[in-house]
Design a protein around this motif. Sequence first.
Motif, mmCIF file in Angstrom:
data_model
loop_
_atom_site.group_PDB
_atom_site.id
_atom_site.type_symbol
_atom_site.label_atom_id
_atom_site.label_comp_id
_atom_site.label_asym_id
_atom_site.label_seq_id
_atom_site.Cartn_x
_atom_site.Cartn_y
_atom_site.Cartn_z
ATOM 1 N N GLY A 72 0.827 -1.155 -0.050
ATOM 2 C CA GLY A 72 -0.067 -0.015 -0.013
ATOM 3 C C GLY A 72 0.747 1.210 -0.145
ATOM 4 O O GLY A 72 0.239 2.524 0.072
ATOM 5 N N ALA A 116 0.869 6.643 -3.146
ATOM 6 C CA ALA A 116 -0.460 5.910 -3.355
ATOM 7 C C ALA A 116 -1.674 6.825 -2.682
ATOM 8 O O ALA A 116 -1.445 7.549 -2.019
ATOM 9 C CB ALA A 116 -0.232 4.490 -2.657
ATOM 10 N N GLU A 139 -5.439 5.701 -1.094
ATOM 11 C CA GLU A 139 -6.160 4.923 -0.458
ATOM 12 C C GLU A 139 -7.837 4.797 -0.826
ATOM 13 O O GLU A 139 -8.075 5.967 -0.676
ATOM 14 C CB GLU A 139 -6.052 4.604 1.168
ATOM 15 N N LEU A 140 -8.286 4.011 -1.171
ATOM 16 C CA LEU A 140 -9.909 3.949 -1.609
ATOM 17 C C LEU A 140 -10.888 3.731 -0.435
ATOM 18 O O LEU A 140 -10.469 3.163 0.348
ATOM 19 C CB LEU A 140 -10.180 2.794 -2.694
ATOM 20 N N LEU A 181 -14.992 -0.290 -1.568
ATOM 21 C CA LEU A 181 -14.268 -1.316 -1.440
ATOM 22 C C LEU A 181 -14.953 -2.659 -1.442
ATOM 23 O O LEU A 181 -14.926 -3.647 -1.987
ATOM 24 C CB LEU A 181 -13.105 -1.387 -1.181
ATOM 25 N N PRO A 183 -9.763 -0.824 -7.207
ATOM 26 C CA PRO A 183 -8.466 -0.378 -7.934
ATOM 27 C C PRO A 183 -7.970 -0.518 -9.154
ATOM 28 O O PRO A 183 -7.481 -0.031 -9.756
ATOM 29 C CB PRO A 183 -7.753 -1.229 -6.721
ATOM 30 N N VAL A 186 -9.863 1.641 -11.201
ATOM 31 C CA VAL A 186 -9.134 3.134 -11.166
ATOM 32 C C VAL A 186 -8.291 2.925 -12.354
ATOM 33 O O VAL A 186 -7.820 3.831 -13.055
ATOM 34 C CB VAL A 186 -8.735 3.594 -9.755
ATOM 35 N N ALA A 187 -7.098 1.785 -12.279
ATOM 36 C CA ALA A 187 -6.070 1.774 -13.234
ATOM 37 C C ALA A 187 -6.476 1.659 -14.409
ATOM 38 O O ALA A 187 -5.878 2.257 -15.460
ATOM 39 C CB ALA A 187 -5.212 0.679 -12.572
ATOM 40 N N PRO A 191 -2.622 -0.971 -9.618
ATOM 41 C CA PRO A 191 -3.567 -1.442 -8.577
ATOM 42 C C PRO A 191 -3.168 -2.411 -7.532
ATOM 43 O O PRO A 191 -2.522 -3.185 -7.759
ATOM 44 C CB PRO A 191 -4.631 -1.951 -9.309
ATOM 45 N N SER A 222 -6.189 -2.430 -1.795
ATOM 46 C CA SER A 222 -7.082 -1.261 -1.301
ATOM 47 C C SER A 222 -6.457 0.063 -1.932
ATOM 48 O O SER A 222 -7.110 1.056 -1.364
ATOM 49 C CB SER A 222 -7.421 -1.256 -0.061
ATOM 50 N N ALA A 223 -5.551 0.089 -2.574
ATOM 51 C CA ALA A 223 -5.009 1.344 -3.187
ATOM 52 C C ALA A 223 -4.505 1.264 -4.435
ATOM 53 O O ALA A 223 -4.372 0.348 -5.092
ATOM 54 C CB ALA A 223 -3.851 1.688 -2.262
ATOM 55 N N VAL A 224 -3.922 2.295 -4.995
ATOM 56 C CA VAL A 224 -3.404 2.456 -6.156
ATOM 57 C C VAL A 224 -2.258 3.280 -6.200
ATOM 58 O O VAL A 224 -2.156 4.320 -5.790
ATOM 59 C CB VAL A 224 -4.538 3.067 -7.362
#
Length: 420
Positions: free
Chosen positions: A206, A355, A357-358, A363, A370, A373-374, A386, A389-391
């Motif tokens: 993350g 990064a 965090e979503l 989620l 993720p 989004v990517a 991705p 829980s994050a990108v």
Amino acid sequence: MSEDATDTAFWHPFAAMGAVRRSEFVITRGEDVWVWDEAGQRYLDATASLWCVNVGHGRAEIADAVAAQMRELATYHTFTDVANRPALELTRRLAGLAPVPGAKIFLVNGGGEAIDTAAKIAREYFARTGQPERTVLISRRHAYHGTHGFGTALAGIPANRLAAPFVPDVAQVEWNDPDALDAEIERIGPGRVAAFFAEPVIGAGGVLPPPPGYIERVREICTRHGVLLVIDSVICGFGRLGDWFGVDRFGIVPDLVTFAKGITSGYVQLGGVVAHERVAEPFFADGAAPFRHGATYSGHPTACAAALANLDVMENEGLLKRADGLELPLHEAVQSLADHPLVVEARGGTGVLAAIELDPERLAANPGLPAAVAAGARRRGVLVRPMVSAVAVSPPLTLAEEHLDLMTEAFRGGLDDAAR
């Protein structure tokens, strides 16, 4: 049996192959911070592949060094007393850059092998110094230490643990609490713990920078209990944190350091372990038994030639200093996305990686967020990474600040697409 020409034979890592098998994204070439797909579409590589193409794509210097070495001696093993000049030169050079005295370097093929090697060295070190009961290895929540046997056992990302622990005597503590490490060592018994593994910045888990003073505090705890501190700098080394081994900035002396990725900027597979002279001594002493560990390609001359050329590029172009200059602008660029309704936190500020965090509720309803989004960022010409829980982003160190606007615009567009 008839063959389906649209169905791939390539089993991709970390892939849902049912979705991927007929829809691969094929990259054909790269230049500096850019890559192109086979349709001719250009993309900003904001991931540096997987955190590794630190000097950028298409470096003729590295390609030329590899070609020249292959024509002279492409490969040869390094078991027993066999060596080659690129391996000798590279290890001597790395020992001079390493943040430990009297460093010895064990070369392997990549980061996962480096982790397994460090774990074996740690346990064998104590076996050779009269403390064979010290076998327990401790890692942190959210940690990623590769997918080999020890790395899977030490995984702090639950989805990566599979049927772990794979190997016995592993434990885990909260990622940001040094007191939790101290308490766990006491619970297990200091005389049973061999090593603590820590990424300077947790990467694949993350992009989690350490709280102020964390690295320094765990060094003190490990020293007090006689536990080896293993710094996993597979992602963080060779400029990613603005220094050579990803730990120099914290002013501590580790016992072992694992590295890979940026050592060749990913051009050829190579990794390794740096050992403090104290840890190496029982293996290098007169009469010491062989360390029965290694790979056919340990000290591979072509890989070492690539690494030497890569280090030359980094030094000649001052890429460590450039990384220092990118750290804050990259963090600010990602922080500009913190107001988006899908984002709950923007992280960075320690190195050239960051990064978002979503939102956990979104989620929970859609674990594929993720990736969505990517995918939206990719449609806008930017590749981001991705995670669970994050990108994340971790661009080449050659990134220019003007590329940050393109990155953040595509990032925001991907978030908008996913929100819809």
